[in-house]
Each structure stands twice: as structure tokens, then as C-alpha cells.
Design an enzyme around this catalytic site. Sequence first.
Site: not given
Length: 743
Positions: A7, A108, A315
Site C-alpha cells: 500500500e 492493508d 494494524y
Amino acid sequence: MHLIIAEKHIAAKRIAKILAPKEPKQVRVSGMDTFEYKNPDAEDRIIVMGLSGHIVQLDFPKAYNNWQKIDANELIDAEVITTPTHVKIVAALRKLGKEATHVTIATDYDREGELIGVEALNIIRKVNPDVEFDRVFYSAITKTEIEGAFANPASIDFDLADAGHSRQVIDLVWGASLTRYLSISAGRLGKLFLSVGRVQSPTLALIVDKEKERQAFVSKPYWEVNATLKDNDDALVNVQHKNSKFWEKEEADAVMEVIGDKASVSSVDSSKKTDKVPTPFNTTEFIGAASSIGFTASNAMRIAESLYTNGFISYPRTDNTVYPASIDLRAQIEIFSKGPFREYAQKLLAKDELVPTRGKKETTDHPPIYPASLAKKSELNEQDWKLYELVVRRFFATFADEAEWETMKVRFDISGEEFKANGARLVHQGWRWYYPYNAPQDRLLPALSEGDILDVTGKEMLDKETQPPGRYGQGRLIKLMEDLGLGTKATRHEIISKLYSRAYVHGNPLQPTKTSFAVIEALEKYAPTITKHDMTSQLEEDMDSIAEGKVKEDNVLKESRTMLHEVFTELANNSENISESLRAGLREDKVIGECSECGSKLMVRRSKRGSRFIGCNGYPDCNFSLPLPKSGQIIVTEKTCEEHGINHVKIINPGKRPWELGCPQCNFIEWKKTQEEEKAKQPKVPIPDKITDVPGIGKVTAEKLKNAEINTIDELRQANAIELSKATSLPAGKIMKWQELVT
């Protein structure tokens, strides 16, 4: 060639370093850095490249850009097109995509990440339709997680990507059409347009409604009666009358009259209470905790994202509050057995069994936020370390014991009146040793027994009044948004940031501006659907259904457009009232007080040249005015100057800290004082007898300047330039520059 797409650039770099057998080679492709290495088993080239989040954006065709020619409601059913936002990244994807035999999406794992990956894949498939592709999922950019993810590739979740895409389309259509309608109705175009949004407006309504509640609150006076006692060891005890609030002053006065010199202990009640161990961090809980130690929601998430991409935490966008069985929790704690947290880690590791707390929400996409690797303090700046430490300590705390308090409730008799004192002492720190944030302080009382006699050394009666309900802090507002289904874990902090950038709110806790009142009051009265959370939470549920594969994206988009048509019917039926309400409200937003010279309103105004100033409504009879800064959005706050009676002003510039200008009149007086002081410091230069001997002084104005009060050569040149400007119509500034050249 195997192409891996992450990403962001930093994520690509870390993934390449983890997967490559040796240091990957940095290769420039179409102006973008990529990381290349060879598969030792197949001699296949592997290239890892990072995107920059979304590389394309949704928009309307250019024909719809003219606000004056295209009605706002035409945007509802307008075509939505996709345009590239990062030309170099798109070019690199096309070039590498042509060569690729296999593409792995490693963005992600959430709606946004899935959509970003599919956007990149679609660009590649246009130049290489038959390319093979797969997907890897991970929750931390660490060696164990990344190697495990690439050893077990999966399929792309196109339903999840569609859910992300539907959000983009819905937010674009709702935001663009409603923003255009309200801005035109209010006459607020250009940079000062009135932003309206599907999630933004209900959120703003919550803030405005809370402020109205505060304004409607009527304070009620009450009185407190307190006393100070001293025991035989000279220990002081502060006690309060059993009636915490006296609503009648006469009653409080009567108690004050009878308070004598001695107090006796009438009862002592000792007990124990426990503080429950906190649950693991999800996004909402993390933002709330970060907010309590001074971080804004957007700043907390920005730092958390950086810590994640650098491999330090997991995350940060997650709803989960239950650690999954797949995480070896003991091994995760062992990471910290060396370094600044070793004392805490070693104490936990000494336990026979590690049983973490469990929150109410359990999801399968990502675990709660936990520290993924050990960071050194020298690797992070102060702010980053502060949030990293918060995550580490919360992680440790979830394995700890409950904290235990010893409490004491003591009642005293003073001349027949009952007084009370409560004490508390932390006897077992438990989880609070690991996680010391916002801990209540000990309230210690001396050892007391029933029948003890103490001296009364002081008494006081305090007059107070009830306070209005508090405004929303960012953490509290995000929790409320979650409860009402407004936005998602990934977007709520962005919504709040947008409210600040649009000058709808300022300060923290959030305080709405008069513009907010004007917008929300007009909408609540004439188009209430826009301000209610029910509509947007229904759309959120529909988007969840897309992600779960229960409904198709087209059906949800159609339903959202139908809702929006209904909103525009409300607006059309009340168009004149909305316009009048908005314009009246926005005029009030410019008022900063009354003119001290004539009593008329002082308002923020613009000159013909576009500069801003505070002017009097009594003009031309009254010329009172005050200057304002050239740039930045002006916020008129509720605070008023005690000396001048006008509102304080705050200046908002995007990307910068708000400038607390304060009272504009005080500010101007201070500025003039500084200018005069600077002028006084300048050395006096005698003026020659013949003015025309000075370089740059023209003969035409020499006679006029002979009798002027001039002390320096610079003042002489400035006066000359003004006189020449009058005579020649040339700008005085140009004449001054000419004089410098002559000199």
C-alpha cells in the site's frame, strides 16, 4: 516476473527486506523506486513496489464542474468516472504489469486496502488481461507475519473492495450535491463554500445540539459547608457536610452558626473495591486513550499508521477486542524481556498462566492493537514513543491482576450536624503498575475509630452554581459515532479533522462556530434527514452487506440515490426558507461585538481590494475599523475582551496550529506600540539644509517638504514619494524603489 504490490513505499521496502535472501536491489521504474530480488528456488525475478494509498479518484465529468450552470440535484444520477491521481505510479504499474506473470496484492486488509489493491490490479489487467493474481493478509509487518502470509496466499475479496468503492461513490454524490446546493443557497462560494456530508453533517449536528443544550442550561446557585479537623497527632482532615449542596443559603448559614470547636467520629466504615483489568485496544479505545494524554484523533492515527508500517505495532484499524488464538502471547511478551520494559515483561512471564482480558467485540480480520516488535527510544521521536509506550503498556495490562483499593467512609458529628470524609488507598497496584495513565490519587485519612474527638480548626461556606453539560472531546465523540453507526473505524477521525479544516469547530473539547449553527439549524428545520444518524447508519449496514456478499453494490448505490432524491425534495419545498435562514445565520457569524464609538455592530468585512478588516455598521457616519491578518479562516470565539467588550478571534490555516489572535483591538494597540518602539530605536539623521542635495529627491516637491516634520533621510524619501505620487499618479512604492536605485 512476480510483482508484489504494497500500500505504501515504506511497507514495500520492509516486505522486500523480510522476503529477500539478501539486501534487495533498489530499481527506478517510471520515476518510482521499487525493490528487486531473485527467488533462490526458481531464479524468478521478484519486484516489490509501494503505492501511495489510492492512486485513482472518483469524480464527475468536467461538464458538471460549473456550479452556476449545473443544478446540484443533477449530480445525483450523474456518471461517476475514475481518474488517476499518481501518474508516475500508474505508469510504473503498467510497465511492470506487462512483464508480470504473477501479481500478489499485499495492501492493508480492510475495505480501503482491498479497494486500493483492486484499483492497482485493474490497471495491470488492462495491459495484461491473463496475469495470475492472489492476495496475502497480515496484521503486522514483522518477519513472522509476512513470511506466514506469503506462505499462505489467498484470494482477493472483491466483495470487500466493492463495499469500499460503494462508500466512495455514495460519499462523493451526497457530499458534492448537498455542498453545492447549500453553498449556492447561502451565497458562500469559492474557498468559503459550505461543506455538507453524509457522515459529517450528522456528526456536526451532535456537536451543535450539545452546544444548544449548554446554552439552554440555567445555572442554579448552591452552597457547600466544609470544615477542617485536626487529630491528636496534628493530622488534618477535610470534611464536608452530609448535604453536599445546600439549595437555600439560609440553611447553610444556620449550619455555619452552630459549628463548634470539637468533632466526634460517629462511624467508620472500611471496605475494599477492585478496578477491573482493561480490555485490549481496538481503534476506538486507542483513540480515546490517546486523547486522554493529549493527542488529537487524527494525530494519534497518523502516528499509529507510521508505527505499523515500521513494524512496531499491529494494524491500528480494528474493531476487535479479543486476542486470537493464532498469536503466541507468551512469545510476544518475551520480546520485551530486554530493553526498557524488561521489568514489566519479566513479571508477567513469571506467571504460570497468561490469561488476557476479552472485550465485547470479536472480529476475524485483525487482532486488537498490540506491540509487534521492540523499539528503541532512540529510533522514535518523542510523540511516536509516547504512543508506542501506550500500546505496550496496555498490552501488558491486559494480562495483569485487578487493582485493589482500601476505602474508608467516616462520619463526624459537629454540634449535632453530620459531616463526612471519604478516603481511598491503593493496596495492590495490579494492572495499574503496568498502565499508570489517568490513575486516581490516594485520598488518605488518618487512623480513626468511633468515638475519637478531633479539634475543629476551620470552617468555610462556598457559594457555587451548577455547570452545563460538558462538550464532546474527540475520544468521546468517536465513541458516540461508533455507537450510532456514524462512519467506520478508518474514517471517524478523518470526519473530525474535516470539521476543523472547514472551520465548523475549534478547540478541544469541540466547540461549534456560528457557521455550524447556521448550517445545522437550517437543515434540522427544513431538511432534517441530512442531520439524523439513522439514514447514514442504514447505509453503513448496507455497505456491510456488500462486504459479506449478501447484496450487490449496484443495489445499494441505487437505494442511496433514492434517499438523496427524497432529501432534495425536502430542500426544494423549502428553498427560500433555507436560503434566508442560512444567510441570516452566516451574517451573525461575522459579528464580533459593538462599536465603542457609536454602539453599532462591528463585523468582519472585505475591502474592494479583497483585504479583510473589522468595520462598523455605522459607516460612513462612523469610521472605526481594525485590521485583520491577510490569510487564514477567521473564527469568532465566544470569549470576550473585558476591556473592549468584543469577541476574541482565532485564525485557522490548513496544516498549522490555530493562531489565537485574541482581542483584535488589544492586538492592534500592541502592534502600534511595537511599531513606535521600533521607530524610536532608529537613530536620528540630520536633514541637509538643501533638501534637493539628498539623492532621489525631486525639485518639484522640495518646497512642500521644507516645513514638514521629518527626522530621517528615510522619512524624507517616503514623504517625497507620496508627494510625487500625487503629482504623477505613479504608485508611491515604485517611486521609493526608484529612489533606492538613484541612491
